[in-house]
Design an enzyme around this catalytic site. Sequence first.
Site, PDB file in Angstrom:
ATOM      1  N   TYR A   1      68.486 102.189  51.690  1.00 31.00           N
ATOM      2  CA  TYR A   1      69.925 102.445  51.518  1.00 31.00           C
ATOM      3  C   TYR A   1      70.561 103.081  52.743  1.00 31.00           C
ATOM      4  O   TYR A   1      69.883 103.694  53.570  1.00 31.00           O
ATOM      5  CB  TYR A   1      70.146 103.378  50.314  1.00 31.00           C
ATOM      6  CG  TYR A   1      69.944 102.667  48.996  1.00 31.00           C
ATOM      7  CD1 TYR A   1      71.024 102.255  48.221  1.00 31.00           C
ATOM      8  CD2 TYR A   1      68.669 102.380  48.543  1.00 31.00           C
ATOM      9  CE1 TYR A   1      70.830 101.582  47.028  1.00 31.00           C
ATOM     10  CE2 TYR A   1      68.470 101.700  47.347  1.00 31.00           C
ATOM     11  CZ  TYR A   1      69.553 101.312  46.597  1.00 31.00           C
ATOM     12  OH  TYR A   1      69.362 100.640  45.424  1.00 31.00           O
TER      13      TYR A   1
ATOM     14  N   THR B   1      66.836  77.198  29.045  1.00 31.55           N
ATOM     15  CA  THR B   1      65.418  77.089  28.692  1.00 31.55           C
ATOM     16  C   THR B   1      64.669  78.329  29.166  1.00 31.55           C
ATOM     17  O   THR B   1      65.061  78.979  30.128  1.00 31.55           O
ATOM     18  CB  THR B   1      64.766  75.862  29.362  1.00 31.55           C
ATOM     19  OG1 THR B   1      64.903  75.990  30.788  1.00 31.55           O
ATOM     20  CG2 THR B   1      65.414  74.572  28.901  1.00 31.55           C
TER      21      THR B   1
ATOM     22  N   SER C   1      67.159  75.269  34.302  1.00 30.90           N
ATOM     23  CA  SER C   1      68.288  75.485  33.394  1.00 30.90           C
ATOM     24  C   SER C   1      68.254  76.887  32.819  1.00 30.90           C
ATOM     25  O   SER C   1      67.183  77.404  32.493  1.00 30.90           O
ATOM     26  CB  SER C   1      68.211  74.476  32.244  1.00 30.90           C
ATOM     27  OG  SER C   1      69.001  74.940  31.166  1.00 30.90           O
TER      28      SER C   1
ATOM     29  N   SER D   1      76.788  98.958  40.258  1.00 29.45           N
ATOM     30  CA  SER D   1      76.009  98.418  39.143  1.00 29.45           C
ATOM     31  C   SER D   1      76.861  97.445  38.333  1.00 29.45           C
ATOM     32  O   SER D   1      78.062  97.648  38.180  1.00 29.45           O
ATOM     33  CB  SER D   1      75.567  99.574  38.245  1.00 29.45           C
ATOM     34  OG  SER D   1      75.083  99.081  37.013  1.00 29.45           O
TER      35      SER D   1
END
Length: 680
Positions: free
Chosen positions: A478, A617, A614, A253
Amino acid sequence: YLVGVGRADCTGPVAQVPLMGYANPEQVGGGLLSRLYSRAFIVAEPEDSKRVVFVSADIGMVSQRVRLEVLKQLRSKYGELYRQDNVILSGTHTHSGPGGYFQYTLFWITSKGLVRPALSSIVKGIVKSIDIAHESMKRGRLFINRGTVENSQINRSPFSYLENPESERNRYSSNTDKEMVVLKMVDEDGHELGLISWFAVHPVSMNNSNHLVNSDNVGYASYLFEQDKNKGMLPGEGSFVAAFASSNLGDVSPNTRGPFCANTGESCDNPQSTCPVGGAAMCMAKGPGNDMFESTRIIGQNIYLKAKELYEKASQEVTGPLSSAHQWVNMSDVSVELNATHTVKTCKPALGHSFAAGTIDGVGAFNFSQGTVEGDPFWDQIRDQLLGEPSNETKACHKPKPILFSTGEMTWPHPWHPDIVDVQIAAIGSLAILAVPGEFTTMSGRRLREAVKREFDSHGSPGMNVVIAGLCNVYTHYITTYEEYQVQRYEAASTIYGPHTLSAYIQLYRGLAKAIALNATQELSRGPEPPLFNVTTVTLLPSLSAENAPANKTFGDVLEEVRREYREGEVAEVTFVGANPRNSAENATEHNFLTVERYSNISSSWRVVLNDASWDTRFYWSKGSRGQSNVTVEWRIPAGTERGVYRLRYFGHYKKKVSFWRTITVPFEGSSSAFQITAP
């Protein structure tokens, strides 16, 4: 080598489609923070037709459906040049991209079925990035480097990791793989072409309360690297391509402050990840930042800075022949020889109770907790009634996993999980890329790399650099070690082919490595071909109907205007009469929703300085009633922004009724008033 690089948009619909990753049906798209891209790299031998293609796409994972459709399009364009054995498709594993691109039923539940526009934009984007790389091939050189990334990951199932033998754990300094491997590409004149970085971390800095489509921490690293190398270009433009690809991130994580109870603030770093009040649903991990946006930037920047340093210093050249090996395998029925006397088998796919608990990065529903090795009579009875009881054979095969969903025995309307899985290795000289179909945990990845390296060593290919590329080709959840499997935390409950899944993969990948080392890849059996289900669009998404603007307004009109002036560090925002952004995705592959423009006195015209790719934004869409909706465009004005006159623009499409049974899609745009950016 001949080297080609390419990048193409694969964002797709940014509204109403559930985001793929946390399996949270509430988490549907509501706008855009950053675009998603497919990044393709082709390496070829100059004299020979031997090639290797590596694609890293900003998506949750590559699904079998995506892979089969991509291969079909490549075959019709390039014949036998790009095939299942020499094309690797890897997902970065962002949890903030649109879902709905799967053919297996389990994944339909939280993505509202098969969402054709999402699937199409991913397939189109991947193929287009390969086309661009194919067109741009030139003579070049490759360099490899590796180094340690600090302060960017924790193991989110440390209690599972501790089940691995102490003698094995003692060989490693950490319970995560901190090593980053970087492959640098330049042309023969030394001009920079691109890089691939492999590093094990979950792109879950953005949590499951986020509704803006984005590429998370690794996507931010790509953005920083590409902005740095493509000077003066808008985000997503320019020839330099930087991919930050996934690896064995299963139990890793980026939320480095670890798990805390959301209600009391105390640590919940315990084997069940539960809180005294509120249970497992309250236990959530925190990133290093004050909010998820800041955490994403901090982790992304760490990864970028290390990659940049390794890239600049890379001096070990990669040379030697190209080779690729691939097989399709029925993973529900593999016999594994553990030693001379013991043979074990994999199982039909099934998910355990702790699958429903989720992780500290994204908690599950109801009252499930991790580390459950006993079934729950209440949920088991509901399951038996709704979905049917698992067979005794499957129950016994998966022990000690208490089965929640026996997906391998569920076939309506299509199978719920894959049986046929890709195993694949591509070798570029001394670099071997293991394309794995899911999320290997830290220790599983170490065992796999080590076994493959030994196999190369013993068949005359010593000193191979072995890297794992995660979430490739088909998604199978997994892969934990046998020891981790015994304690059934989330990762183990999601190891769908049973306790011997890792041993089976190790056996299979050793076989591929041996074939490459002995130059015998053509003797590998192809294996059983995966099915391509005849799925027309099956979706619960609301249909796109005619839209309206409020009285006396039209689409693109400003509802809330910008201020007259701002300083850096502030947020300029404007709200428009909007329309459903899905119209744009279904109308144009690459649609830019917004621009930030600066007025140039020299040319007396507006110049675009930022687009919607971007990270400064944000584009928000909110649905109102009676076919009306609003769009808000935000620009977080960064330090160092040039002073001057600016405006924010919005580009959309609305649905217009032209007759009783026909609607058309009409493009429109809107602009804020001009505003000034003044001294800080």
